[in-house]
Design a protein around this motif. Structure first.
Motif, PDB file in Angstrom:
ATOM      1  N   PRO A 161      38.287  35.841  34.738  1.00 19.85           N
ATOM      2  CA  PRO A 161      37.798  37.371  34.271  1.00 19.85           C
ATOM      3  C   PRO A 161      37.364  37.857  35.771  1.00 19.85           C
ATOM      4  O   PRO A 161      37.024  39.073  35.916  1.00 19.85           O
ATOM      5  N   GLY A 162      37.221  37.124  36.772  1.00 19.66           N
ATOM      6  CA  GLY A 162      36.555  37.569  38.223  1.00 19.66           C
ATOM      7  C   GLY A 162      38.038  38.333  38.719  1.00 19.66           C
ATOM      8  O   GLY A 162      37.748  39.225  39.602  1.00 19.66           O
ATOM      9  N   ALA A 163      39.242  38.220  38.225  1.00 14.78           N
ATOM     10  CA  ALA A 163      40.156  38.946  39.036  1.00 14.78           C
ATOM     11  C   ALA A 163      39.891  40.288  38.991  1.00 14.78           C
ATOM     12  O   ALA A 163      39.816  40.815  37.791  1.00 14.78           O
ATOM     13  N   THR A 164      40.755  41.169  39.842  1.00 11.29           N
ATOM     14  CA  THR A 164      40.566  42.512  39.868  1.00 11.29           C
ATOM     15  C   THR A 164      41.954  43.235  39.483  1.00 11.29           C
ATOM     16  O   THR A 164      42.956  42.801  40.409  1.00 11.29           O
ATOM     17  N   VAL A 165      42.107  44.048  38.722  1.00 11.40           N
ATOM     18  CA  VAL A 165      43.544  44.244  38.164  1.00 11.40           C
ATOM     19  C   VAL A 165      43.568  45.964  38.043  1.00 11.40           C
ATOM     20  O   VAL A 165      42.782  46.425  37.409  1.00 11.40           O
ATOM     21  N   GLY A 166      44.450  46.354  38.913  1.00 18.62           N
ATOM     22  CA  GLY A 166      44.607  47.962  38.727  1.00 18.62           C
ATOM     23  C   GLY A 166      45.177  48.629  37.491  1.00 18.62           C
ATOM     24  O   GLY A 166      45.388  47.884  36.784  1.00 18.62           O
ATOM     25  N   ARG A 167      45.313  49.886  37.720  1.00 22.08           N
ATOM     26  CA  ARG A 167      45.921  50.713  36.530  1.00 22.08           C
ATOM     27  C   ARG A 167      47.471  50.099  36.159  1.00 22.08           C
ATOM     28  O   ARG A 167      48.227  49.728  36.934  1.00 22.08           O
ATOM     29  N   SER A 168      47.668  50.642  34.910  1.00 15.48           N
ATOM     30  CA  SER A 168      49.197  50.373  34.617  1.00 15.48           C
ATOM     31  C   SER A 168      49.685  49.073  34.775  1.00 15.48           C
ATOM     32  O   SER A 168      50.827  48.933  35.311  1.00 15.48           O
ATOM     33  N   PHE A 169      49.201  47.920  34.349  1.00 11.86           N
ATOM     34  CA  PHE A 169      49.502  46.514  34.730  1.00 11.86           C
ATOM     35  C   PHE A 169      50.421  46.088  33.646  1.00 11.86           C
ATOM     36  O   PHE A 169      50.439  46.465  32.548  1.00 11.86           O
ATOM     37  N   PHE A 170      51.602  45.510  33.997  1.00 14.90           N
ATOM     38  CA  PHE A 170      52.738  45.086  32.913  1.00 14.90           C
ATOM     39  C   PHE A 170      52.978  43.697  33.055  1.00 14.90           C
ATOM     40  O   PHE A 170      53.294  43.037  34.269  1.00 14.90           O
ATOM     41  N   HIS A 215      41.241  40.410  29.151  1.00 11.54           N
ATOM     42  CA  HIS A 215      40.962  40.479  30.437  1.00 11.54           C
ATOM     43  C   HIS A 215      39.999  41.804  30.790  1.00 11.54           C
ATOM     44  O   HIS A 215      38.924  41.461  31.479  1.00 11.54           O
ATOM     45  N   ARG A 216      40.380  42.587  30.279  1.00 12.76           N
ATOM     46  CA  ARG A 216      39.677  44.027  30.874  1.00 12.76           C
ATOM     47  C   ARG A 216      38.100  43.964  30.318  1.00 12.76           C
ATOM     48  O   ARG A 216      37.306  44.551  30.803  1.00 12.76           O
TER      49      ARG A 216
END
Length: 268
Positions: free
Chosen positions: A152-161, A120-121
């Motif tokens: 792929p358009g989703a915005t994901v922050g840091r340290s995703f589990f 994803h990233r």
């Protein structure tokens, strides 16, 4: 006319997508590389191959899409350090958050959640650069490989589990904060599915340190889950939740008592 248009797509686009996914992960982490040794020369050569592969895929899509004028291949390569740093934080979050994880190497090599986040990233950066089709093909490759579907358009922050992960669906306009943890079967979906809402925010926003347990469904572009909230298993949420809240299976909202184990049923 529609049938002829389908035939215009390069027949090798799917195999090229799979190769690119393998190659970019090998550049980011030696765990995915076939090289016995990795040095700066080999790494530079592999990065150059990635850029060439992207340019070839983009060239093959010429005449099908209105292509950006910028050098997408070079732009993506410049984002690799940022992607690598983000994925290290993800791997550490999974390792520290899962008692079953014996090492960060184990997480990188074997956890489907990490694989889905990694793809994803990569696909998200290509999406932001305006690369046509490839980001979606990459997300579907990860979906097929892991059972985790992240647009792929989703915005994901840091340290995703992502723990376990099978059946997770994260829609295009979802926004996920830092330190979020999702279990299997979670849906971040839309309330409005008509085509005229395609350019609107249709999917929810999760604040920092939110935990969503198995098979919970959170819907709607105006739905916000406040920081440090816990959504229990099988919950159905279509309205915003304030920070430090707990939501049970019957969607009852209660303040969360920090340091005390939740007394709602999580079904994991």
């Amino acid at each position: 006319m529609a049938q002829r248009a389908l035939h215009r797509f390069p027949p090798q686009i799917r195999s090229a997508t799979r190769r690119f996914a393998d190659d970019v992960l090998a550049v980011l982490f030696p765990h995915f590389s076939d090289h016995l040794e990795l040095d700066a020369t080999l790494l530079d050569a592999d990065i150059h191959k990635l850029e060439l592969a992207l340019n070839e895929i983009l060239k093959s899509l010429g005449g099908i899409y209105d292509l950006p004028t910028s050098d997408i291949g070079r732009g993506f390569v410049e984002q690799l350090p940022k992607i690598y740093h983000s994925l290290l934080l993800d791997a550490r979050a999974i390792y520290h958050g899962d008692p079953a994880a014996a090492s960060i190497d184990e997480v990188i090599l074997s956890y489907p959640g990490f694989y889905a986040i990694a793809i994803h990233r990569v696909s998200h950066e290509l999406h932001l650069l305006g690369f046509p089709l490839l980001p979606r093909l990459l997300s579907e490759h990860a979906h097929h490989h892991t059972g985790i579907d992240i647009h792929p358009g989703a915005t994901v922050g840091r340290s995703f589990f992502i723990d376990h992960g099978t059946g997770i669906v994260i829609g295009e306009t979802s926004t996920i904060g830092n330190g979020v943890k999702l279990y299997q079967g979670v849906t971040l979906g839309a309330l409005l599915v008509q085509k005229q809402f395609a350019t609107k925010k249709r999917h929810p926003t999760l604040g920092d340190n939110v935990v969503v347990y198995a098979n919970a469904t959170i819907l709607g572009g105006e739905t916000e889950i406040g920081n440090d909230s816990v959504i229990g298993g099988n919950a159905w949420v279509t309205e915003s939740i304030p920070p430090f809240s707990m939501v049970g299976r019957n969607s009852d909202v209660r303040p969360r008592k920090l340091g005390i184990e939740p007394d709602i049923e999580f079904n994991i």
